[in-house]
Design an enzyme around this catalytic site. Structure first.
Site, PDB file in Angstrom:
ATOM      1  N   HIS A 165      57.075  63.475  30.529  1.00  0.00           N
ATOM      2  CA  HIS A 165      57.335  64.722  29.802  1.00  0.00           C
ATOM      3  C   HIS A 165      57.777  64.483  28.360  1.00  0.00           C
ATOM      4  O   HIS A 165      57.751  65.394  27.546  1.00  0.00           O
ATOM      5  CB  HIS A 165      58.354  65.594  30.548  1.00  0.00           C
ATOM      6  CG  HIS A 165      59.758  65.092  30.517  1.00  0.00           C
ATOM      7  ND1 HIS A 165      60.326  64.399  31.561  1.00  0.00           N
ATOM      8  CD2 HIS A 165      60.727  65.195  29.581  1.00  0.00           C
ATOM      9  CE1 HIS A 165      61.576  64.107  31.263  1.00  0.00           C
ATOM     10  NE2 HIS A 165      61.849  64.577  30.067  1.00  0.00           N
TER      11      HIS A 165
ATOM     12  N   ASP B 271      56.550  61.450  36.803  1.00  0.00           N
ATOM     13  CA  ASP B 271      57.093  61.689  35.460  1.00  0.00           C
ATOM     14  C   ASP B 271      57.291  60.373  34.708  1.00  0.00           C
ATOM     15  O   ASP B 271      58.330  60.144  34.092  1.00  0.00           O
ATOM     16  CB  ASP B 271      58.412  62.468  35.535  1.00  0.00           C
ATOM     17  CG  ASP B 271      58.859  62.953  34.164  1.00  0.00           C
ATOM     18  OD1 ASP B 271      57.992  63.138  33.287  1.00  0.00           O
ATOM     19  OD2 ASP B 271      60.077  63.127  33.960  1.00  0.00           O
TER      20      ASP B 271
ATOM     21  N   SER C 242      66.229  61.373  27.887  1.00  0.00           N
ATOM     22  CA  SER C 242      65.089  61.315  28.787  1.00  0.00           C
ATOM     23  C   SER C 242      64.186  60.124  28.485  1.00  0.00           C
ATOM     24  O   SER C 242      63.753  59.924  27.361  1.00  0.00           O
ATOM     25  CB  SER C 242      64.286  62.603  28.652  1.00  0.00           C
ATOM     26  OG  SER C 242      63.342  62.712  29.659  1.00  0.00           O
TER      27      SER C 242
END
EC number: 3.4.21.107
Length: 469
Positions: free
Chosen positions: A108, A138, A211
């Site tokens: 992402h 992911d 992230s």
């Protein structure tokens, strides 16, 4: 003299207490050495997405942002913020895993990007190439071309223990090389719509920008990739989730070799086993994955699995919760043989299955109301009707009865609702209204009985109990 002795005794008691407290105290870990060794291989990742008006549109999380549930959010900054052409903005973190420039991060972070840039601690800025990405886990693999690249050591997430100290390094809110620490709160967490990753849960402070960054053990080895948080405010609330490095390495190797990830597929829909279901299926305690549906022509179908089977072991791994099964199957190579222990009507049996390859998509089914109703004159206090041919084709079932109306009674207490489709009762198939009445008339009283229903296209078992009249 007596006074001196008295004060001396008090002083000795006080000193003894201080020494005792110091002896009982546990020194907190010093992270400075770990941070100094590992930070150079942690990178900041920026992306640019070109749009039709020649301006640049930047993403913290990719074009699927609107589809991601609020409950478990990926890390986004200001979404859909426009800037001038080719202007980059920090979007996340990553880390270098090899001397030849391979980098691991989250999918992402780079989804939808036309250009990807990587900035190192020594201020070098490099253009990165996307080698491959995998939405289900992911994860994404990037590659940069440069000399003298620092590299991180990779650990084994399987050896991580709950309560162990862990450290995260990343760029929350664009503050590069921010260090936070905490402990492993749990392992093997399953999140909504994330069936193929057994997440590591921690209380390490993670925020937008972390992230894709690494999660370290105290040896400075990467044991996870920070990926998600639980939040009601948009920021850190004490619950963070990381992808185990063991899972990430498997995905990375497949992306490097073929550009895609192949996952094992069993072809069943499963649900959790609660206390009532355990009793109805003659289990000594709630455990395993209850098979609610077997897909026609799937590996499970060919192996003889049936709705109502409870899978309690897969390739020697005990299945305590149903959420433990999907990632075990997913990590099995297509074509490989797998062994399962299955409880069927109270008897444990061994089942061998050849695992298939997970299809690219999985279509659901829907129900269409129609048909004639039968009068309510049964012990369940239900009014039911036969399914039409169109409904059977739509739901891909051979038969069943549609619940037209629910009256106060055992079925209502069990949670059966109008428009539910009843497929079986007490492990007996129900394909027509006539079969429904025949099965219901023979139901034992005072026992927990499994009922397989289809609700809005989703099969599930519920527990029904007939009381003594």
């Amino acid at each position: 003299m007596k006074v001196c002795q008295k004060y001396t005794a008090v002083l000795l008691v006080w000193l003894s207490a201080v020494v005792s407290m110091r002896a009982g105290a546990v020194d907190l870990p010093d992270f400075t050495g770990l941070v100094e060794r590992t930070s150079p291989a942690v990178v900041n990742i920026s992306t640019v997405r070109k749009v039709g008006d020649d301006s640049a549109q930047y993403y913290f999380g990719g074009p699927e942002q609107d589809q991601i549930p609020e409950f478990f959010r990926h890390f986004f900054g200001d979404p859909y913020r426009r800037r001038g052409p080719q202007e980059a903005q920090s979007t996340g973190s990553g880390f270098i895993v090899s001397k030849d420039g391979y980098i691991l991060t989250n999918n992402h972070v780079v989804a939808g990007a036309d250009e990807i840039f990587v900035r190192l601690m020594d201020r070098r800025e490099l253009t990165a190439k996307l080698i491959g990405s995998d939405e289900k886990s992911d994860l994404a693999v990037l590659k940069v071309e440069a000399d003298d690249l620092p590299v991180l050591n990779l650990g084994k997430s399987s050896e991580l223990k709950v309560g162990e100290w862990v450290v995260a390094i990343g760029s929350p809110f664009g503050f590069e090389y921010t260090v936070t620490a905490g402990i492993v709160s749990a392992k093997g967490r399953s999140l909504p719509n994330e069936n193929y990753v057994p997440f590591i849960q921690t209380d390490v402070a993670i925020n937008p920008g972390n992230s894709g960054g690494p999660l370290f053990n105290l040896e400075g080895e990467v044991v996870g990739i920070n990926s998600q948080i639980y939040t009601r405010s948009g920021g850190f609330m004490g619950v963070s989730f990381a992808i185990p490095i063991d899972v990430a390495l498997d995905v990375m190797n497949q992306l490097k070799d073929t550009g895609a990830v192949k996952r094992g597929w069993l072809g069943v829909l499963i649900q959790e086993v609660n206390k009532d279901l355990a009793e109805s299926f003659n289990l000594n305690k709630p455990r395993g994955a209850l098979v609610a549906q077997v897909m026609k022509g799937s590996p499970a179908d060919k192996a003889g699995l049936q709705p109502g089977d409870v899978i309690v072991s897969y390739n020697g791994n005990e299945i305590g919760l149903s959420s433990e099964l999907p990632h075990l199957v997913g990590r099995t190579s297509p074509g490989q043989k797998a062994s399962m222990k299955v409880v069927r009507r109270g008897d444990e049996m061994d089942v061998a299955v050849e695992i298939g390859q997970l299809p690219a998509d999985d279509n659901g089914v829907a129900s269409v109301p129609a048909g004639q109703t039968a009068p309510q004159n049964n012990a369940l206090n239900l009014q039911v009707r036969d399914l039409t041919d169109e409904e059977k084709e739509s739901m891909q079932v051979a038969g069943g009865v549609m619940v037209a109306q629910v009256f106060p009674g055992p079925a209502a207490t069990a949670g059966i609702q109008p428009n539910d489709v009843i497929s079986s009762i007490n492990n007996k198939d129900v394909e027509t209204v006539a079969q429904f009445h025949e099965v219901v008339e023979k139901l034992p009283v005072g026992k927990s009985l499994p009922v397989l229903i289809i609700r809005q296209g989703n099969p599930a078992f519920i527990v029904l109990k007939l009381n003594n009249k």
